[in-house]
Design a protein around this motif. Structure first.
Motif, PDB file in Angstrom:
ATOM      1  N   ASN A 290      -1.527   1.917   5.877  1.00  0.00           N
ATOM      2  CA  ASN A 290      -0.353   2.777   5.935  1.00  0.00           C
ATOM      3  C   ASN A 290      -0.741   4.228   5.729  1.00  0.00           C
TER       4      ASN A 290
ATOM      5  N   ARG B 278      10.044   6.640   6.980  1.00  0.00           N
ATOM      6  CA  ARG B 278       9.216   5.436   6.812  1.00  0.00           C
ATOM      7  C   ARG B 278       7.850   5.807   6.253  1.00  0.00           C
TER       8      ARG B 278
ATOM      9  N   ALA C 219       6.146   4.513   2.685  1.00  0.00           N
ATOM     10  CA  ALA C 219       4.809   3.911   2.610  1.00  0.00           C
ATOM     11  C   ALA C 219       3.933   4.684   1.627  1.00  0.00           C
TER      12      ALA C 219
ATOM     13  N   GLU D  42       4.951   3.864  -1.943  1.00  0.00           N
ATOM     14  CA  GLU D  42       4.409   2.567  -2.353  1.00  0.00           C
ATOM     15  C   GLU D  42       2.934   2.686  -2.708  1.00  0.00           C
ATOM     16  N   GLU D  43       2.207   3.430  -1.898  1.00  0.00           N
ATOM     17  CA  GLU D  43       0.786   3.618  -2.160  1.00  0.00           C
ATOM     18  C   GLU D  43       0.577   4.375  -3.470  1.00  0.00           C
TER      19      GLU D  43
ATOM     20  N   LYS E  72      -3.148  -3.073   2.966  1.00  0.00           N
ATOM     21  CA  LYS E  72      -1.942  -2.620   3.655  1.00  0.00           C
ATOM     22  C   LYS E  72      -1.687  -1.153   3.328  1.00  0.00           C
ATOM     23  N   ALA E  73      -1.849  -0.783   2.079  1.00  0.00           N
ATOM     24  CA  ALA E  73      -1.617   0.598   1.676  1.00  0.00           C
ATOM     25  C   ALA E  73      -2.624   1.523   2.332  1.00  0.00           C
TER      26      ALA E  73
END
Length: 123
Positions: free
Chosen positions: A111, A60, A64, A67-68, A107-108
């Motif tokens: 995370n 997970r 994350a 995505e970042e 959000k990034a």
């Protein structure tokens, strides 16, 4: 009397020290062995559950971070074209609350912080 020793008036014969091994009941020995095997299997199961959870949490965290990374790549390509993304403007000016966002940069960032905290806690 060379081999025998005199201790407190008694003659001691050389040999093994300590208690003589009692005759162990074969059924009791087998039951202890079975119980030990059950406990070993239970410990092994717990260890594998722990490792599976650890792998899952790391996967997970990797997702994350990917995505970042993708978000940062998009920012870089936008800046290469001469555009400054609104998220970067907000970060530079400190106006994160004022600019409407899709929540991706915040959000990034969260995370990223969580990933750093979880990785430092496990190492």
């Amino acid at each position: 009397m060379d081999e025998n020793k005199m201790v407190a008036g008694k003659v001691k014969k050389p040999g093994k020290r300590g208690r003589k091994p009692a005759k162990i009941d074969l059924k009791a020995k087998l039951e202890r062995s079975r119980q030990s095997a059950r406990e070993c299997r239970a410990r092994k199961k717990l260890r594998y559950q722990y490792l599976e959870e650890l792998v899952s949490s790391k996967e997970r965290a990797i997702c994350a971070l990917r995505e970042e990374l993708e978000m940062y790549k998009q920012w870089c390509s936008a800046m290469d074209q001469g555009k400054i993304p609104s998220e970067i403007k907000a970060l530079l000016t400190g106006d994160e609350q004022k600019t409407p966002q899709s929540g991706s940069s915040t959000k990034a960032a969260k995370n990223h912080k969580n990933a750093n905290n979880s990785s430092s806690a496990h190492t």
